[in-house]
Design an enzyme around this catalytic site. Structure first.
Site, PDB file in Angstrom:
ATOM      1  N   CYS A 120      53.608 -42.060 -22.005  1.00  0.00           N
ATOM      2  CA  CYS A 120      53.824 -40.563 -21.851  1.00  0.00           C
ATOM      3  C   CYS A 120      54.165 -40.057 -20.697  1.00  0.00           C
ATOM      4  O   CYS A 120      53.810 -40.678 -19.470  1.00  0.00           O
ATOM      5  CB  CYS A 120      52.628 -39.741 -22.673  1.00  0.00           C
ATOM      6  SG  CYS A 120      53.014 -37.931 -22.665  1.00  0.00           S
ATOM      7  N   ASP A 122      52.655 -37.580 -19.202  1.00  0.00           N
ATOM      8  CA  ASP A 122      51.515 -37.215 -18.874  1.00  0.00           C
ATOM      9  C   ASP A 122      51.008 -37.631 -17.358  1.00  0.00           C
ATOM     10  O   ASP A 122      50.968 -38.882 -17.587  1.00  0.00           O
ATOM     11  CB  ASP A 122      50.415 -37.038 -19.984  1.00  0.00           C
ATOM     12  CG  ASP A 122      49.265 -36.460 -19.810  1.00  0.00           C
ATOM     13  OD1 ASP A 122      48.559 -36.592 -18.845  1.00  0.00           O
ATOM     14  OD2 ASP A 122      48.961 -35.661 -20.878  1.00  0.00           O
ATOM     15  N   HIS A 187      48.765 -41.797 -25.724  1.00  0.00           N
ATOM     16  CA  HIS A 187      47.320 -41.776 -25.187  1.00  0.00           C
ATOM     17  C   HIS A 187      46.832 -40.701 -26.060  1.00  0.00           C
ATOM     18  O   HIS A 187      47.272 -40.131 -26.877  1.00  0.00           O
ATOM     19  CB  HIS A 187      47.372 -41.317 -23.709  1.00  0.00           C
ATOM     20  CG  HIS A 187      48.175 -39.862 -23.663  1.00  0.00           C
ATOM     21  ND1 HIS A 187      47.675 -38.444 -23.321  1.00  0.00           N
ATOM     22  CD2 HIS A 187      49.629 -39.406 -23.882  1.00  0.00           C
ATOM     23  CE1 HIS A 187      48.432 -37.647 -23.444  1.00  0.00           C
ATOM     24  NE2 HIS A 187      49.579 -38.133 -23.569  1.00  0.00           N
ATOM     25  N   CYS A 198      47.851 -35.865 -26.834  1.00  0.00           N
ATOM     26  CA  CYS A 198      49.204 -35.855 -26.211  1.00  0.00           C
ATOM     27  C   CYS A 198      49.760 -34.332 -26.633  1.00  0.00           C
ATOM     28  O   CYS A 198      50.187 -34.028 -27.797  1.00  0.00           O
ATOM     29  CB  CYS A 198      49.898 -36.837 -26.735  1.00  0.00           C
ATOM     30  SG  CYS A 198      51.842 -36.734 -26.160  1.00  0.00           S
TER      31      CYS A 198
END
Lengths: 463, 463
Positions: A120, A122, A187, A198
């Site tokens: 991701c 992130d 995650h 997420c």
């Protein structure tokens, strides 16, 4: 537990964090001094000492009129710090790189020539390789992040095609017995699953897992249907608990299917082996791996220490050290379990910066395609920076190949285009001076340096 | 001269042109009738008879209040006509397809497995394959148009990589002795060189030629440097005189270099062989080809009827028939030597429509990358349509592969995204109802049909 490696990583974390923390610290001091008569001299001396670079002299010289434009100065210092950190990466990482559990040579022994990882976007996953997985960076270990780990199947088929051609033409040493591995990394947050999971999947873990499995299988079918059955890359699904860096590893079962509910859980295995002797721990782990292989109906398919099961073993062993690390240095759970990134990177990854929450990374060629990923980034920085008057610093970065004529010029043009499109998309920030965007390129094969491809901001202090 | 083929093409031209001309004609009649009491019935009957499809009943029913929204109705009819023409392509082209000078089988004899042609996006080149080059469409003859023929080197390397992998894995029959050919096609106007040349190069022919040569060589270097010397595709540069469809063919010299001033000129060769017997004409052409090969220093390299020289021969022979065609049906020079397109197509080409000035085609994945190409198209339609109150009709078209899971969904999403981005870029037109955009997809391997991927315009007649 690899104590020496953990010490190296701790030093790296403190060095990199310290470099960025110094920016805020220096600027707070400057804020206090900005109306003193010898401000310019004091500021320059402080910057050189603490940050390692000079500040724009004209911004300092005119500070007495309307003060320093802290937002512009913050962005300026941040970009200079990013460039300095990339320059220093060789030294910064010299201690931990050779100590990583998984080195370049191990990949060939495991049976893989290319590892294409889509985590991701992130920022909490930015330390994935060295910290969470204890894996050394290598030219054939790619990280292409997408919000929600929703990688682009068509682009991935093209990437696979390129490597497959290199393999068939003998450009990959030992390529005749090696595979391509695609990894998707979702995650979750074990302590605040509904808030800190997420964002792209609304913190709905099951949705994140299902979507990643669907993409991985789609990639396999796409390659198989195009180049013949059996051509497809191998796949692995990885989950990361962003609270403490524990991982879940999902391997395909005997029928090739990834299953949401069938995974190896590093946190559980870590607890189960805690206090055991090294040998006993190793035996327990091997037994767990064999049980998992049997559960998948593929005991005959998986042979330690090779292939996917061997990789799972290596990543679990590496991750145990990371669980120790988080235990020792972060009390077993990060103090900030949410976002805390310093900047947004859009385009292609800067492989020299690898630290949790260092930056939010959106892999894209155009803002038009990557808008959803960038919007998530902008929303995060609304909370982190914009609310308190600091800008969203956006680094647009693309790589080029010195082997391809005009490649650098096109990478620069692409960067400038993306920067312009981002300024248009986030005009509400840009107009208020709250979006600062710089464009950099680096050479793909040799490049350990960012080359700035645009003119620096023309903002003058006080405006 | 292939009289039978020319008759087929003439019939095709008249059929396709007639279908689009009927739209304007019918709408002019409707304009005259729109306030009559039985307008809806009359209009529907006329549409069915002349256009072959019905008009939106509610638009007609409410025409008595404020009249018909002719701009919206025009766009509606145009899109329906495009879809009908794609549906009918099999029948429309049945006469000329099997009579083309260059058929699928010839390519293998010439030594090529893939022909990747990037003409300029200019609508005057849309008849390039069947008319100008007398070349039958085939799955491995690709047309990817870019303004100024400035194709994307990185995308082309990816396309080459895909085919090279198919070749190496045996998916291309006879692939072990076949090459990939990249063709760039610039254009010029012999009668109005400064006004009606390539807009992307400011009607500066020398600049257009130099830029195309540079891209072709860049592609070769890129592939050679990535996959080893000798891997590079073969290249050929083509020039088209859009006044009369004469061509110039530039082949690489013995050192592999394309030269702006060294080309075979179909107009000159046509004049030189005019009035000769078929045998004498053939001998004169062969002699000219051999002279050209000697001039290039590559007489030993080029052997008729194979390879690049064989292709040049086939295209010249085919083009002589096109010069006859333009002579016979257009007085040796098109009445409209400039732009006269019916619509703009963005995304991937609709291979079923192949006629000069049928549409302006911009090959793109995103408006962000393709903005320059689309802007040229919009500028053209400012003069053609917008000035007289007619809209710019924009067809966004992408293909998908039924072999790749989710490919159709992603093609649809890409189309909707591009349409939205186009509406934003041309908001000044969209707000005045002067941009009508529809999104269609088609299956790449079997697809002879446009599938509409968006809801039709919600505009109501009179608004």
């Amino acid at each position: 537990m690899d104590a020496a490696l953990n010490d190296c990583l701790r030093h790296y974390e403190l060095t990199l964090r310290g470099r960025f923390a110094a920016v805020t610290d220096v600027l707070r001091t400057l804020s206090n001094l900005q109306h003193e008569r010898d401000f310019a001299q004091q500021a320059q001396a402080l910057a050189l000492e603490r940050l390692g670079f000079e500040l724009p002299a004209d911004w300092l010289a005119s500070a007495w009129v309307q003060g320093v434009d802290m937002s512009a100065m913050y962005a300026h210092c941040l970009f200079a710090t990013i460039a300095a950190s990339v320059d220093h990466a060789g030294i910064d990482q010299a201690c931990w790189q050779p100590r990583m559990t998984l080195q370049s040579v191990h990949w060939h022994a495991l049976g893989f020539h290319t590892i294409d990882i889509s985590p991701c976007a992130d920022g909490r996953l930015q330390g994935l390789l060295p910290f969470v997985l204890r894996t050394a960076p290598a030219p054939f270990v790619w990280v292409k992040a997408y919000a929600g780990a929703l990688f682009d199947v068509e682009h991935d088929v093209a990437d696979w095609t390129q490597r497959e051609l290199e393999r068939l033409t003998g450009a990959i040493e030992g390529g005749d017995r090696l595979d391509y591995l695609k990894v998707a990394a979702y995650h979750y947050s074990s302590s605040a699953p509904c808030d800190q999971g997420c964002a792209a999947h609304g913190s709905h873990d099951a949705a994140a897992v299902a979507a990643a499995i669907e993409r991985l299988h789609a990639l396999q079918v796409a390659v198989d249907n195009t180049y013949g059955h059996g051509a497809a890359p191998q796949v692995l699904l990885l989950g990361v608990d962003t609270d403490c860096d524990a991982i879940r590893i999902h391997l395909p079962d005997a029928s090739g299917q990834l299953r949401a509910e069938r995974y190896l859980d590093s946190a559980a295995l870590y607890r189960a082996t805690l206090g055991l002797s090294a040998d006993a721990a190793q035996q327990a782990l091997d037994a767990a791996l064999q049980r998992y292989a049997t559960e998948l109906g593929g005991a005959a398919l998986y042979h330690l220490p090779h292939g996917l099961l061997g990789l799972a073993q290596a990543w679990l062993v590496g991750n145990f050290s990371q669980l120790d690390y988080v235990q020792q240095h972060h009390g077993g759970r990060y103090a900030v379990i949410g976002h805390d990134e310093a900047f947004v990177c859009a385009g292609e990854a800067v492989p020299s910066l690898q630290l949790r929450n260092q930056f939010y990374f959106a892999h894209l060629d155009t803002v038009e395609e990557g808008a959803a990923d960038l919007d998530v980034g902008a929303r995060i920085f609304q909370g982190l920076n914009v609310q308190r008057g600091l800008p969203l610093p956006l680094l647009v970065h693309f790589t080029y190949s010195a082997r391809v004529p005009g490649s650098r010029e096109r990478a620069v043009a692409r960067g400038l285009r993306v920067a312009q499109a981002a300024r248009e998309r986030f005009a509400h920030l840009a107009e208020r001076g709250l979006l600062h965007c710089r464009v950099a390129v680096s050479e793909r094969h040799s490049g350990q340096r960012l080359e700035w491809a645009d003119a620096p901001a023309a903002t003058v202090a006080g405006h």
